[in-house]
Design a protein around this motif. Structure first.
Motif, short mmCIF file in Angstrom:
data_model
loop_
_atom_site.label_atom_id
_atom_site.label_comp_id
_atom_site.label_asym_id
_atom_site.label_seq_id
_atom_site.Cartn_x
_atom_site.Cartn_y
_atom_site.Cartn_z
N TYR A 160 2.64 1.85 -3.30
CA TYR A 160 1.76 2.35 -4.34
C TYR A 160 1.33 3.79 -4.10
CZ TYR A 160 -1.56 1.75 -8.15
OH TYR A 160 -2.21 1.86 -9.34
N THR A 186 -9.70 -0.21 -2.22
CA THR A 186 -10.16 -1.52 -2.65
C THR A 186 -9.21 -2.61 -2.17
OG1 THR A 186 -11.11 -0.49 -4.60
CG2 THR A 186 -10.86 -2.88 -4.64
N ALA A 187 -7.91 -2.37 -2.24
CA ALA A 187 -6.93 -3.35 -1.79
C ALA A 187 -7.03 -3.59 -0.29
CB ALA A 187 -5.53 -2.91 -2.17
N TYR A 243 0.84 -1.20 0.00
CA TYR A 243 0.00 0.00 0.00
C TYR A 243 0.88 1.25 0.00
CZ TYR A 243 -3.56 -3.26 1.84
OH TYR A 243 -4.39 -4.31 2.05
N LEU A 284 -6.66 8.15 -8.46
CA LEU A 284 -6.78 6.72 -8.75
C LEU A 284 -5.98 5.83 -7.80
CD1 LEU A 284 -8.09 4.69 -10.64
CD2 LEU A 284 -6.08 4.87 -12.10
N PRO A 285 -4.72 6.14 -7.46
CA PRO A 285 -4.02 5.26 -6.52
C PRO A 285 -4.72 5.16 -5.17
CG PRO A 285 -2.46 6.73 -7.58
CD PRO A 285 -3.83 7.18 -7.98
N HIS A 286 -5.30 6.24 -4.70
CA HIS A 286 -5.97 6.21 -3.40
C HIS A 286 -7.22 5.33 -3.45
CE1 HIS A 286 -3.16 9.34 -3.16
NE2 HIS A 286 -3.70 10.03 -2.18
N VAL A 287 -7.95 5.41 -4.55
CA VAL A 287 -9.15 4.59 -4.71
C VAL A 287 -8.77 3.12 -4.81
CG1 VAL A 287 -11.09 4.12 -6.25
CG2 VAL A 287 -10.44 6.47 -5.76
N LEU A 288 -7.73 2.82 -5.56
CA LEU A 288 -7.31 1.43 -5.70
C LEU A 288 -6.82 0.85 -4.38
CD1 LEU A 288 -5.52 1.54 -9.16
CD2 LEU A 288 -7.74 0.55 -8.62
N ILE A 289 -6.15 1.68 -3.57
CA ILE A 289 -5.67 1.19 -2.28
C ILE A 289 -6.84 0.94 -1.34
CG2 ILE A 289 -4.32 1.85 -0.24
CD1 ILE A 289 -2.76 0.79 -2.69
N ASN A 296 -3.49 12.79 -8.76
CA ASN A 296 -4.28 11.72 -9.32
C ASN A 296 -4.97 10.96 -8.18
OD1 ASN A 296 -5.38 9.69 -10.84
ND2 ASN A 296 -3.43 8.92 -11.63
#
Length: 126
Positions: A55, A87-88, A52, A80-85, A78
């Motif tokens: 990323y 989810t992770a 995490y 997007l990395p925060h949103v994906l994390i 951006n």
């Protein structure tokens, strides 16, 4: 003393990468070196946390603003990395809960959560 400060400055400037490396190596070590299944799950969680951080570290832009379109703003961060994390993290919690459930079930069947004891019981049955 000046040379020491010049050597130390790049290390301090990238402290988030050093923390990521330390967490990753320690999590991997715990997963590989320990026979206790609970400790393996803790090591897996440490490793996930390091991923995490790895990323998210380049995801923050200094001077960047939230991605709200405005005529006076030029540099955006951006999201997007925060949103994906996020989810992770949800997937990591689900994985950890499944692993803990499996450890409870293994403990009920074999009476232990140590790998060596479980493997020795499996060898005795053959």
């Amino acid at each position: 003393m000046q040379e020491f400060a010049e050597v130390l400055q790049p290390i301090i400037a990238h402290y988030n990468h050093w923390i990521t490396i330390i967490l990753m190596v320690s999590g991997l070590y715990v997963v590989v070196a320990r026979g206790n299944m609970i400790k393996k799950l803790v090591g897996l969680s440490l490793f996930q946390t390091s991923v995490y951080l790895l990323y998210l570290s380049p995801g923050k832009i200094l001077g960047g603003t939230p991605p709200i379109v405005a005529s006076d703003l030029e540099v955006y961060s951006n999201p997007l990395p925060h949103v994906l994390i996020l989810t992770a993290i949800v997937v990591g919690v689900a994985t950890l809960s499944l692993g803990l459930g499996l450890v409870v079930r293994i403990n009920e069947v074999y009476g232990s959560i140590e790998e060596d004891e479980i493997f020795s019981q499996g060898d005795d049955e053959e």
